[in-house]
Design an enzyme around this catalytic site. Sequence first.
Site, PDB file in Angstrom:
ATOM      1  N   ARG A  77       0.855  -1.187   0.000  1.00  0.00           N
ATOM      2  CA  ARG A  77       0.000   0.000   0.000  1.00  0.00           C
ATOM      3  C   ARG A  77       0.890   1.235   0.000  1.00  0.00           C
ATOM      4  NH1 ARG A  77      -2.806   2.906   4.675  1.00  0.00           N
ATOM      5  NH2 ARG A  77      -4.145   4.341   3.516  1.00  0.00           N
ATOM      6  N   HIS A 121      -2.832  11.008   0.829  1.00  0.00           N
ATOM      7  CA  HIS A 121      -2.350  10.764   2.194  1.00  0.00           C
ATOM      8  C   HIS A 121      -1.731  12.082   2.692  1.00  0.00           C
ATOM      9  CE1 HIS A 121      -1.222   7.235   4.994  1.00  0.00           C
ATOM     10  NE2 HIS A 121      -0.889   8.334   5.641  1.00  0.00           N
ATOM     11  N   GLU A 166      -7.783   8.583   6.076  1.00  0.00           N
ATOM     12  CA  GLU A 166      -8.096   9.219   7.354  1.00  0.00           C
ATOM     13  C   GLU A 166      -8.541  10.682   7.260  1.00  0.00           C
ATOM     14  OE1 GLU A 166      -4.792   8.650   9.985  1.00  0.00           O
ATOM     15  OE2 GLU A 166      -5.010   6.490   9.978  1.00  0.00           O
ATOM     16  N   ASN A 292      -7.942   1.789   9.555  1.00  0.00           N
ATOM     17  CA  ASN A 292      -6.651   1.890  10.226  1.00  0.00           C
ATOM     18  C   ASN A 292      -6.911   1.801  11.718  1.00  0.00           C
ATOM     19  OD1 ASN A 292      -5.642   2.355   7.707  1.00  0.00           O
ATOM     20  ND2 ASN A 292      -5.166   4.522   8.038  1.00  0.00           N
ATOM     21  N   TYR A 294      -5.191   1.348  15.618  1.00  0.00           N
ATOM     22  CA  TYR A 294      -4.003   1.368  16.475  1.00  0.00           C
ATOM     23  C   TYR A 294      -4.320   1.093  17.938  1.00  0.00           C
ATOM     24  CZ  TYR A 294      -1.438   3.077  12.478  1.00  0.00           C
ATOM     25  OH  TYR A 294      -0.862   3.166  11.245  1.00  0.00           O
ATOM     26  N   GLU A 347      -4.107  -0.335   7.952  1.00  0.00           N
ATOM     27  CA  GLU A 347      -2.945   0.015   8.780  1.00  0.00           C
ATOM     28  C   GLU A 347      -3.126  -0.571  10.160  1.00  0.00           C
ATOM     29  OE1 GLU A 347      -1.902   4.194   9.190  1.00  0.00           O
ATOM     30  OE2 GLU A 347      -2.222   4.508   7.043  1.00  0.00           O
TER      31      GLU A 347
END
Length: 439
Positions: A77, A121, A166, A292, A294, A347
């Site tokens: 990616r 991005h 995002e 994504n 985290y 991600e």
Amino acid sequence: MTDIQFRKDFIWGVATSAYQIEGAVSADERGLSIWDTFCRVPGAIADGSNGDVACDHYHRFEEDLDLVAQLGVPAYRFSIAWPRIQPNGKGPYNAKGFDFYDRLIDSLLKRNITPFLTLYHWDLPQTLQDLGGWVNRDVAYYFADYAAAIAQRFGDRVSFIATHNEPWIVATLGYDRGIFAPGFKDRKQAAHASHHLLLSHGLAVHAMRASANNLQCGIVLNQAPVHPRTNSAEDLGSMKYEDDTFVRWYMDPLFKGEYPAETLHHLGDDAPLVMPGDFDTITTPLDFLGINYYSRIVAGNGEPPEQKMGALGYTDMGWEVYPEGLTELALRLKRDYSNLPPLFITENGAAFPDVVDGDHVHDIKRTEYLQLHIRAVADAIAAGVDIRGYFVWSFLDNFEWAFGYTKRFGIVHVDYSTQKRLLKDSAKWYRDFIASQRG
Ligand code: GCO
């Protein structure tokens, strides 16, 4: 991890983004981006650094892709730097910019690596920022033109294209909290920016589908389950507020064609201006949704913190290691959005202060983080969520935005003074894991 078995066609990948790795900011007539500008603001970046050189991937991509191939990672990616393709964000295109991504994509295909392309991005051409950036509705239409040009040029070789990475970060950190480019602190601007990002996404999907056949179009959102710190009414209120602004503010318009009513009420006069037809554009059906993930979000100020909090520790970003949140989030999305497309975890990864020991980096914590989260993905799939792939953030140590080079997310270590790459133990583990999954 031999006890878990993913489908053979599950896609394993690594992820990067243009400004964080490419460097070569003035090569081949690339235009300026808002991150070039923002990095020059005193105090904006923790170590005073910028992406001028970064991992010098622009000049070293062949070597880097050799490493991806050597690890046996089947998907990569990456994002396109809009100012390389179209230095002013509108008007003339730059042949040399297209050539670079041509070479990159061909090099991926030559190595049997599937490209996952992201259009945006965060590196907006500075010229468009000078017109107001995402606060200016016109920028959504410029973005759609750029998207069409990308689909025309690369659509014969790339099937997976995500529009935005995002948008919450772009709008909230960039326009409301002022900690990411362009560095504004204005809630109204942020609300307008978020609407134009969503609009631009829908316009871009239409434009790309009109320009190339067989594309798989999607968007990438950063998401997390939101938990209250305590069960006080106040903390539960904060939880609802966070969830509405972080998760639902993007999911609801994309999949239900509306903004959460309470957030609109909260915003009052700062709410975005929605024009007739906007939601028809924004709800354009997608081929996939990228998530994504985290950590979770813990909302509220109550004391004391919930007992179990932080049981697995925290990363170098101060983010709690909370793998079960990924399963919880995936299940919630499936429950709340009946038209949810297949998911990719686009991600997931962790920063830790790595120590280089000769030719080794024994990054046990990162390896463990990846293992726990891959298990969480397996759990979500077992519970019925359609998840098709998983990408580690990140392939290389890189420029971590406002943290500069002080945080290392890579499974490959980068020595910034020599540009030497070194496989960390996590990379070797990922390589072996993928090989074992292939059987
Ligand atoms: C994001 C971005 C990445 C970051 C990573 C770690 O998710 O914020 O896509 O560019 O580097 O997430 O913060």
